[in-house]
Every structure is written in C-alpha cells, then in structure tokens.
Design a protein around this motif. Structure first.
Motif, PDB file in Angstrom:
ATOM      1  N   MET A   1       0.840  -1.185   0.000  1.00 55.49           N
ATOM      2  CA  MET A   1       0.000   0.000   0.000  1.00 55.49           C
ATOM      3  C   MET A   1       0.885   1.249   0.000  1.00 55.49           C
ATOM      4  N   ASP A   2       0.502   2.218  -0.823  1.00 54.46           N
ATOM      5  CA  ASP A   2       1.215   3.488  -0.866  1.00 54.46           C
ATOM      6  C   ASP A   2       0.354   4.561  -0.211  1.00 54.46           C
ATOM      7  N   VAL A   3       0.983   5.333   0.668  1.00 55.24           N
ATOM      8  CA  VAL A   3       0.289   6.412   1.371  1.00 55.24           C
ATOM      9  C   VAL A   3       1.035   7.705   1.095  1.00 55.24           C
ATOM     10  N   TYR A   4       0.299   8.707   0.660  1.00 55.42           N
ATOM     11  CA  TYR A   4       0.875  10.005   0.332  1.00 55.42           C
ATOM     12  C   TYR A   4       0.320  11.054   1.303  1.00 55.42           C
ATOM     13  N   PHE A   5       1.144  11.468   2.249  1.00 54.52           N
ATOM     14  CA  PHE A   5       0.741  12.525   3.164  1.00 54.52           C
ATOM     15  C   PHE A   5       0.960  13.870   2.475  1.00 54.52           C
ATOM     16  N   ILE A   6      -0.068  14.672   2.417  1.00 52.42           N
ATOM     17  CA  ILE A   6       0.024  16.002   1.819  1.00 52.42           C
ATOM     18  C   ILE A   6      -0.259  17.046   2.901  1.00 52.42           C
ATOM     19  N   ARG A   7       0.666  17.956   3.062  1.00 54.21           N
ATOM     20  CA  ARG A   7       0.411  19.051   4.001  1.00 54.21           C
ATOM     21  C   ARG A   7      -0.544  20.046   3.333  1.00 54.21           C
ATOM     22  N   HIS A   8      -1.463  20.573   4.108  1.00 57.76           N
ATOM     23  CA  HIS A   8      -2.413  21.572   3.599  1.00 57.76           C
ATOM     24  C   HIS A   8      -1.678  22.763   2.987  1.00 57.76           C
ATOM     25  N   GLY A   9      -2.383  23.537   2.179  1.00 57.46           N
ATOM     26  CA  GLY A   9      -1.819  24.750   1.599  1.00 57.46           C
ATOM     27  C   GLY A   9      -1.585  25.820   2.651  1.00 57.46           C
ATOM     28  N   GLN A  10      -0.920  26.850   2.228  1.00 60.25           N
ATOM     29  CA  GLN A  10      -0.492  27.918   3.143  1.00 60.25           C
ATOM     30  C   GLN A  10      -1.672  28.700   3.735  1.00 60.25           C
ATOM     31  N   THR A  11      -1.485  29.131   4.974  1.00 58.01           N
ATOM     32  CA  THR A  11      -2.438  30.015   5.658  1.00 58.01           C
ATOM     33  C   THR A  11      -1.687  31.254   6.128  1.00 58.01           C
ATOM     34  N   ASN A  12      -2.442  32.257   6.538  1.00 59.95           N
ATOM     35  CA  ASN A  12      -1.789  33.453   7.091  1.00 59.95           C
ATOM     36  C   ASN A  12      -1.046  33.122   8.383  1.00 59.95           C
ATOM     37  N   GLY A  13      -1.556  32.148   9.131  1.00 57.63           N
ATOM     38  CA  GLY A  13      -0.875  31.711  10.347  1.00 57.63           C
ATOM     39  C   GLY A  13       0.482  31.095  10.047  1.00 57.63           C
ATOM     40  N   ASN A  14       0.581  30.362   8.929  1.00 54.68           N
ATOM     41  CA  ASN A  14       1.873  29.790   8.525  1.00 54.68           C
ATOM     42  C   ASN A  14       2.875  30.892   8.209  1.00 54.68           C
ATOM     43  N   ILE A  15       2.426  31.918   7.501  1.00 54.46           N
ATOM     44  CA  ILE A  15       3.318  33.029   7.146  1.00 54.46           C
ATOM     45  C   ILE A  15       3.816  33.729   8.405  1.00 54.46           C
ATOM     46  N   ALA A  16       2.906  33.962   9.348  1.00 54.03           N
ATOM     47  CA  ALA A  16       3.268  34.656  10.589  1.00 54.03           C
ATOM     48  C   ALA A  16       4.021  33.756  11.561  1.00 54.03           C
ATOM     49  N   ARG A  17       4.061  32.456  11.275  1.00 48.37           N
ATOM     50  CA  ARG A  17       4.682  31.463  12.158  1.00 48.37           C
ATOM     51  C   ARG A  17       4.088  31.525  13.558  1.00 48.37           C
ATOM     52  N   ARG A  18       2.761  31.455  13.573  1.00 46.22           N
ATOM     53  CA  ARG A  18       2.020  31.485  14.833  1.00 46.22           C
ATOM     54  C   ARG A  18       1.056  30.304  14.893  1.00 46.22           C
ATOM     55  N   HIS A  19       0.764  29.857  16.106  1.00 49.42           N
ATOM     56  CA  HIS A  19      -0.235  28.803  16.294  1.00 49.42           C
ATOM     57  C   HIS A  19      -1.589  29.356  15.850  1.00 49.42           C
ATOM     58  N   GLN A  20      -2.398  28.496  15.236  1.00 52.17           N
ATOM     59  CA  GLN A  20      -3.639  28.983  14.641  1.00 52.17           C
ATOM     60  C   GLN A  20      -4.853  28.165  15.061  1.00 52.17           C
ATOM     61  N   HIS A  21      -6.016  28.761  14.819  1.00 45.60           N
ATOM     62  CA  HIS A  21      -7.297  28.112  15.114  1.00 45.60           C
ATOM     63  C   HIS A  21      -7.506  26.909  14.196  1.00 45.60           C
ATOM     64  N   THR A  22      -8.370  26.019  14.619  1.00 46.74           N
ATOM     65  CA  THR A  22      -8.720  24.873  13.772  1.00 46.74           C
ATOM     66  C   THR A  22      -9.471  25.311  12.523  1.00 46.74           C
ATOM     67  N   ALA A  31      -4.150  28.303  -1.789  1.00 46.13           N
ATOM     68  CA  ALA A  31      -5.014  27.672  -2.793  1.00 46.13           C
ATOM     69  C   ALA A  31      -4.230  27.419  -4.084  1.00 46.13           C
ATOM     70  N   LYS A  32      -3.375  28.369  -4.461  1.00 43.26           N
ATOM     71  CA  LYS A  32      -2.572  28.203  -5.677  1.00 43.26           C
ATOM     72  C   LYS A  32      -1.542  27.077  -5.515  1.00 43.26           C
ATOM     73  N   GLN A  33      -0.974  26.962  -4.316  1.00 40.69           N
ATOM     74  CA  GLN A  33      -0.025  25.865  -4.055  1.00 40.69           C
ATOM     75  C   GLN A  33      -0.691  24.511  -4.287  1.00 40.69           C
ATOM     76  N   GLU A  35      -3.455  23.917  -6.091  1.00 47.15           N
ATOM     77  CA  GLU A  35      -3.785  23.781  -7.512  1.00 47.15           C
ATOM     78  C   GLU A  35      -2.570  23.316  -8.315  1.00 47.15           C
ATOM     79  N   ALA A  36      -1.379  23.726  -7.875  1.00 51.97           N
ATOM     80  CA  ALA A  36      -0.146  23.356  -8.590  1.00 51.97           C
ATOM     81  C   ALA A  36       0.194  21.879  -8.469  1.00 51.97           C
ATOM     82  N   ILE A  37      -0.333  21.191  -7.444  1.00 53.40           N
ATOM     83  CA  ILE A  37      -0.030  19.760  -7.276  1.00 53.40           C
ATOM     84  C   ILE A  37      -1.192  18.854  -7.682  1.00 53.40           C
ATOM     85  N   VAL A  38      -2.304  19.445  -8.107  1.00 55.50           N
ATOM     86  CA  VAL A  38      -3.492  18.644  -8.421  1.00 55.50           C
ATOM     87  C   VAL A  38      -3.195  17.592  -9.484  1.00 55.50           C
TER      88      VAL A  38
END
Length: 199
Positions: A1-22, A31-33, A35-38
């Motif tokens: 079995m092959d499993v591909y873990f994909i990290r979600h696309g960027q958020t403003n919290g990622n840019i600020a390097r801060r813990h974020q809400h769920t 969203a563009k990131q 779309e680039a891997i679709v």
C-alpha cells in the motif's frame, strides 16, 4: 500500500509562524499551491482520500477532490495536534511555545489541549486504520506537518520517542512545505512495515 501525506496549503498563520485556530482557512497563495499539485495527485490514481477535520485541510482536499473520482473521508484521527486555546496567536519560536513543547513531551496534562500520550495513541489508531485498507490501496492523506512527522516517528514503534528523536522531529516539522507530499509505503511482510519512500 502506498500512502501520500500532503500538508495543507499555506495560511496566514503559517506566514506569521504562529499557532492557529482549527478553522483557519487557506490564503490565496495556499489555494494556488494546492492547484499546482493537483495534476501530480491525480496521476497517483488514489483509491482513498482521507482528510483532517481542520478547515485548512478540508479546503485543500476540496481542491484536490475536484480532479479525482474518489469521495474524500474526513477523519478526526488524522487531525493536527490539539493545542490549548491559549497558544492561538503565539509565535512558534518563542519562550511560551518552548515551555509548551517541554511540558508536552514530558507528559504534562495539557488543559484544553492534547498531551503527548493522547496524541501518540491517536496516531497509533490512525496507523491501524491505514493498515486495515487493501494491500493495493493508494491513499492520499491531507493533514499537517506536526501530524505527518510524528506519524513517521511512530510508524515502526509504539513507544515514546527519545528526547533526541523528539528534537529531530520538531526540527523537521519546519521543513515540510505547504502542499508538500511525503510518500510512505506499507508492506505487511516487512520487519518494519512502514518506510519512507520520498520526503
């Protein structure tokens, strides 16, 4: 079995390097990131898509799912580490976060958050769920950097990480880019049934 873990696309919290809400959404770049891997994900011809319950992962999955025929499954076992509400907005590289990680690793009870022991048990349940899927499955898991890296650390062992392995894992958390893909392979007959094919 092959499993591909994909990290979600960027958020403003990622840019600020801060813990974020769920419920933090993707930003426009995120969203563009995705779309680039679709096309790359569609070429994997996935048989299953599993997504974290956090909004940023769900939005990532919606973009991917538009290009494939598989109906995604939202699964709470694959959600991000549950952090206390008091950490929301706090910088990753600050004293408060450092104290939190130390308390978390050494087993302190985390008020309105998830202790290491609880998180470790949840990862084992997530791993067991994946292992129950057909041997020829191609599974896409849309999740988070912390979840993915700690999952890898516990892919072949159920016991607590050593301090050194924990430090290494937390360093690696910051190297998995948004919309990055980590390929794992599961083989029931192997001594360690899981191995990383590509990070």
């Amino acid at each position: 079995m092959d499993v591909y873990f994909i990290r979600h696309g960027q958020t403003n919290g990622n840019i600020a390097r801060r813990h974020q809400h769920t419920d933090t959404p993707l930003n426009e770049s995120g969203a563009k990131q995705v779309e680039a891997i679709v096309a790359e994900v569609a070429a994997l011809n996935p048989t299953h898509i599993i997504t974290s319950t956090q909004l940023r992962a769900i939005e990532t999955t919606r973009i991917i799912a538009a290009a494939v025929t598989v109906i995604p499954e939202t699964h709470p076992e694959f959600a991000e580490l549950g952090r206390p509400e008091s950490l929301v907005g706090v910088r990753f590289f600050g004293f408060t976060t450092f104290l939190y990680i130390v308390w978390w690793y050494f087993g302190a009870e985390i008020k309105d958050g998830e202790s290491y022991e609880c998180f470790r048990q949840r990862i084992i349940r997530a791993r067991t769920y994946l292992e129950s899927l057909p041997a020829d499955a191609r599974v896409v898991v849309v999740s988070h950097s912390v979840f993915t890296n700690i999952f890898i650390e516990h892919s072949c062992r159920d016991t607590k990480m050593s301090l050194w392995r924990a430090i290494r894992s937390f360093i690696k958390i910051f190297t998995l880019r948004n919309a990055g893909i980590v390929h794992l392979r599961y083989a029931r007959e192997a001594p360690c049934r899981w191995r990383v094919i590509k990070e």
